[in-house]
Design a protein around this motif. Structure first.
Motif, PDB file in Angstrom:
ATOM      1  N   SER A  76      -4.970   6.402   0.658  1.00  0.00           N
ATOM      2  CA  SER A  76      -3.768   5.511  -0.090  1.00  0.00           C
ATOM      3  C   SER A  76      -4.182   4.920  -1.249  1.00  0.00           C
ATOM      4  O   SER A  76      -5.270   4.727  -1.600  1.00  0.00           O
ATOM      5  CB  SER A  76      -3.346   4.238   0.993  1.00  0.00           C
ATOM      6  N   CYS A  77      -3.128   4.334  -1.864  1.00  0.00           N
ATOM      7  CA  CYS A  77      -3.159   3.763  -3.062  1.00  0.00           C
ATOM      8  C   CYS A  77      -2.959   2.183  -2.800  1.00  0.00           C
ATOM      9  O   CYS A  77      -1.819   1.909  -2.127  1.00  0.00           O
ATOM     10  CB  CYS A  77      -2.167   4.206  -4.158  1.00  0.00           C
ATOM     11  N   GLU A  78      -4.103   1.470  -3.092  1.00  0.00           N
ATOM     12  CA  GLU A  78      -3.903  -0.101  -2.509  1.00  0.00           C
ATOM     13  C   GLU A  78      -3.537  -0.754  -3.599  1.00  0.00           C
ATOM     14  O   GLU A  78      -3.381  -0.571  -4.786  1.00  0.00           O
ATOM     15  CB  GLU A  78      -5.191  -0.390  -2.018  1.00  0.00           C
ATOM     16  N   GLN A  79      -3.019  -2.114  -3.081  1.00  0.00           N
ATOM     17  CA  GLN A  79      -2.610  -3.138  -3.976  1.00  0.00           C
ATOM     18  C   GLN A  79      -1.447  -2.760  -5.186  1.00  0.00           C
ATOM     19  O   GLN A  79      -1.675  -3.231  -6.215  1.00  0.00           O
ATOM     20  CB  GLN A  79      -3.893  -3.747  -4.923  1.00  0.00           C
ATOM     21  N   GLU A 129       0.935  -1.148   0.150  1.00  0.00           N
ATOM     22  CA  GLU A 129       0.016  -0.015   0.007  1.00  0.00           C
ATOM     23  C   GLU A 129       0.873   1.281   0.062  1.00  0.00           C
ATOM     24  O   GLU A 129       1.856   1.150   0.818  1.00  0.00           O
ATOM     25  CB  GLU A 129      -0.853  -0.061   1.289  1.00  0.00           C
ATOM     26  N   GLY A 139      -1.516   0.243  -9.301  1.00  0.00           N
ATOM     27  CA  GLY A 139      -2.258   0.268  -7.912  1.00  0.00           C
ATOM     28  C   GLY A 139      -3.786   0.534  -8.228  1.00  0.00           C
ATOM     29  O   GLY A 139      -4.281   0.729  -9.248  1.00  0.00           O
TER      30      GLY A 139
END
Length: 202
Positions: A63-66, A44, A83
């Protein structure tokens, strides 16, 4: 692997500043990949930190996930980043946080929860080109396999670093073009932002 050793591995790469700023969170993988001179990250990316209360560590406000990303020793730009974002609007935050690690030649993919499921765009921002796509396959990893024509079964025997290498290697050669729109046009086209707390047990 200790944080000190990981930080040392990231030190001479475009991920170093993000690591120093405490933005690389919840790593599934962080460190050297199987390709010589390359480090990778899956986890993340903190975009906006919550105000600190005393010594309490709080999750980021945004947040920017994955995230999947790789960087090369001695190079200051990220050649590949992908992401998931809840809202297209956060593309601006991703671009500002990545800042000087972006380049015109890098391949940057953002899967957004609130864009038309039938559309794919290219959005120039801060001197870089972002591929903006809907999220259909539930995870960034699955979306990238679909987009890049990679067979999941071919990657099953690889470890996490090997999978990241395979995706990054193919992504860096990606040259399909989509409709180019400006960030402002994207804001007008995006749909409502989903409430992530919906249908959760109380």
């Amino acid at each position: 692997m200790t944080d000190t050793l990981i930080r040392k591995e990231l030190e001479d790469t475009a991920l170093a500043r993000l690591e120093h700023e405490g933005r690389l969170l919840n790593p599934v993988f962080k460190g050297l990949t199987n390709t010589f001179g390359r480090v990778g990250f899956r986890g993340e990316l903190a975009l906006r930190f919550a105000p600190k209360l005393a010594d309490e560590a709080r999750p980021p406000e945004l947040s920017c996930e994955q995230v999947m990303a790789v960087a090369l020793a001695g190079e200051r730009h990220l050649p590949f980043f992908a992401g998931w974002l809840l809202s297209f609007e956060s593309l601006k935050d991703v671009a500002e946080v990545l800042g000087d690690t972006l380049s015109a030649g890098g391949k940057y993919f953002l899967f957004c929860d609130n864009i038309d499921l039938t559309r794919r765009y290219q959005v120039p921002y801060r001197g870089a080109m972002f591929y903006v796509l809907p999220i259909l396959e539930s995870t960034v990893y699955n979306e990238l396999l679909e987009l890049l024509y990679l067979e999941k079964n071919d990657l099953k025997k690889k470890d996490t670093a090997g999978k990241l290498d395979a995706v990054a290697d193919t992504a860096m050669k990606f040259d399909v073009t989509f409709d180019t729109i400006t960030y402002a046009e994207g804001l007008e086209l995006m749909g409502p932002v989903r409430n992530t707390n919906e249908n959760r047990p109380v």
